[in-house]
Design a protein around this motif. Sequence first.
Motif, PDB file in Angstrom:
ATOM      1  N   THR A  37       7.522   8.973 -10.117  1.00 36.99           N
ATOM      2  CA  THR A  37       6.962   9.240 -11.440  1.00 36.99           C
ATOM      3  C   THR A  37       7.983   9.013 -12.555  1.00 36.99           C
ATOM      4  O   THR A  37       7.669   8.377 -13.565  1.00 36.99           O
ATOM      5  CB  THR A  37       6.430  10.685 -11.502  1.00 36.99           C
ATOM      6  OG1 THR A  37       5.494  10.863 -10.435  1.00 36.99           O
ATOM      7  CG2 THR A  37       5.743  10.961 -12.818  1.00 36.99           C
ATOM      8  N   THR A  38       9.194   9.518 -12.390  1.00 40.61           N
ATOM      9  CA  THR A  38      10.224   9.344 -13.420  1.00 40.61           C
ATOM     10  C   THR A  38      10.572   7.873 -13.592  1.00 40.61           C
ATOM     11  O   THR A  38      10.663   7.372 -14.717  1.00 40.61           O
ATOM     12  CB  THR A  38      11.484  10.146 -13.058  1.00 40.61           C
ATOM     13  OG1 THR A  38      11.122  11.505 -12.848  1.00 40.61           O
ATOM     14  CG2 THR A  38      12.522  10.050 -14.150  1.00 40.61           C
ATOM     15  N   ASP A  39      10.746   7.174 -12.487  1.00 41.20           N
ATOM     16  CA  ASP A  39      11.034   5.739 -12.519  1.00 41.20           C
ATOM     17  C   ASP A  39       9.904   4.985 -13.202  1.00 41.20           C
ATOM     18  O   ASP A  39      10.123   4.074 -13.998  1.00 41.20           O
ATOM     19  CB  ASP A  39      11.237   5.231 -11.093  1.00 41.20           C
ATOM     20  CG  ASP A  39      11.730   3.802 -11.014  1.00 41.20           C
ATOM     21  OD1 ASP A  39      12.036   3.214 -12.056  1.00 41.20           O
ATOM     22  OD2 ASP A  39      11.809   3.276  -9.889  1.00 41.20           O
TER      23      ASP A  39
ATOM     24  N   LYS B 205       9.445  10.501  -4.174  1.00 37.03           N
ATOM     25  CA  LYS B 205       9.832  11.647  -3.354  1.00 37.03           C
ATOM     26  C   LYS B 205       8.663  12.188  -2.518  1.00 37.03           C
ATOM     27  O   LYS B 205       8.848  13.058  -1.692  1.00 37.03           O
ATOM     28  CB  LYS B 205      10.406  12.759  -4.216  1.00 37.03           C
ATOM     29  CG  LYS B 205      11.610  12.337  -5.033  1.00 37.03           C
ATOM     30  CD  LYS B 205      12.716  11.808  -4.163  1.00 37.03           C
ATOM     31  CE  LYS B 205      13.883  11.375  -5.032  1.00 37.03           C
ATOM     32  NZ  LYS B 205      14.803  10.504  -4.352  1.00 37.03           N
ATOM     33  N   ASP B 206       7.445  11.674  -2.746  1.00 36.10           N
ATOM     34  CA  ASP B 206       6.286  12.137  -2.004  1.00 36.10           C
ATOM     35  C   ASP B 206       6.178  11.494  -0.625  1.00 36.10           C
ATOM     36  O   ASP B 206       5.444  11.985   0.223  1.00 36.10           O
ATOM     37  CB  ASP B 206       4.987  11.841  -2.774  1.00 36.10           C
ATOM     38  CG  ASP B 206       4.949  12.577  -4.098  1.00 36.10           C
ATOM     39  OD1 ASP B 206       5.610  13.635  -4.211  1.00 36.10           O
ATOM     40  OD2 ASP B 206       4.282  12.088  -5.017  1.00 36.10           O
ATOM     41  N   VAL B 207       6.897  10.421  -0.403  1.00 35.01           N
ATOM     42  CA  VAL B 207       6.811   9.675   0.861  1.00 35.01           C
ATOM     43  C   VAL B 207       7.959  10.087   1.756  1.00 35.01           C
ATOM     44  O   VAL B 207       9.096  10.204   1.329  1.00 35.01           O
ATOM     45  CB  VAL B 207       6.889   8.153   0.581  1.00 35.01           C
ATOM     46  CG1 VAL B 207       6.847   7.373   1.871  1.00 35.01           C
ATOM     47  CG2 VAL B 207       5.762   7.734  -0.332  1.00 35.01           C
TER      48      VAL B 207
ATOM     49  N   SER C   1       0.817  -1.214   0.000  1.00 35.42           N
ATOM     50  CA  SER C   1       0.000   0.000   0.000  1.00 35.42           C
ATOM     51  C   SER C   1       0.854   1.270   0.000  1.00 35.42           C
ATOM     52  O   SER C   1       0.345   2.350  -0.257  1.00 35.42           O
ATOM     53  CB  SER C   1      -0.935   0.013   1.207  1.00 35.42           C
ATOM     54  OG  SER C   1      -0.198   0.102   2.404  1.00 35.42           O
ATOM     55  N   LYS C   2       2.140   1.136   0.257  1.00 36.32           N
ATOM     56  CA  LYS C   2       3.049   2.283   0.235  1.00 36.32           C
ATOM     57  C   LYS C   2       3.853   2.250  -1.055  1.00 36.32           C
ATOM     58  O   LYS C   2       4.603   1.320  -1.306  1.00 36.32           O
ATOM     59  CB  LYS C   2       3.974   2.252   1.444  1.00 36.32           C
ATOM     60  CG  LYS C   2       3.208   2.412   2.731  1.00 36.32           C
ATOM     61  CD  LYS C   2       4.122   2.526   3.904  1.00 36.32           C
ATOM     62  CE  LYS C   2       3.257   2.675   5.151  1.00 36.32           C
ATOM     63  NZ  LYS C   2       4.020   2.754   6.341  1.00 36.32           N
TER      64      LYS C   2
END
Length: 72
Positions: free
Chosen positions: A12-14, A65-67, A6-7
């Motif tokens: 996005t780039t990856d 990078k959002d986490v 769930s995490k």
Amino acid sequence: MNFDISKNNIGTTDRMIRIGVAVLLLLGAVRGGSWVAAIIGAVLIATAYFRFCPAYGLFDFSTNKDVTPVVK
């Protein structure tokens, strides 16, 4: 080791790179390439779709990078 699906651990780039490589592998397999390339392409599509890579989870790595990072 963090296998919480769930995490998200794919950024996005990856994700876009995985989709691009997967499309190339699948097209190559359809045009007479190896079935191994098709399997690798399918796995890349699946990991990009779910935004979770088990190998990244094994090594506690993330390109998302959002986490916020987990401090042990």
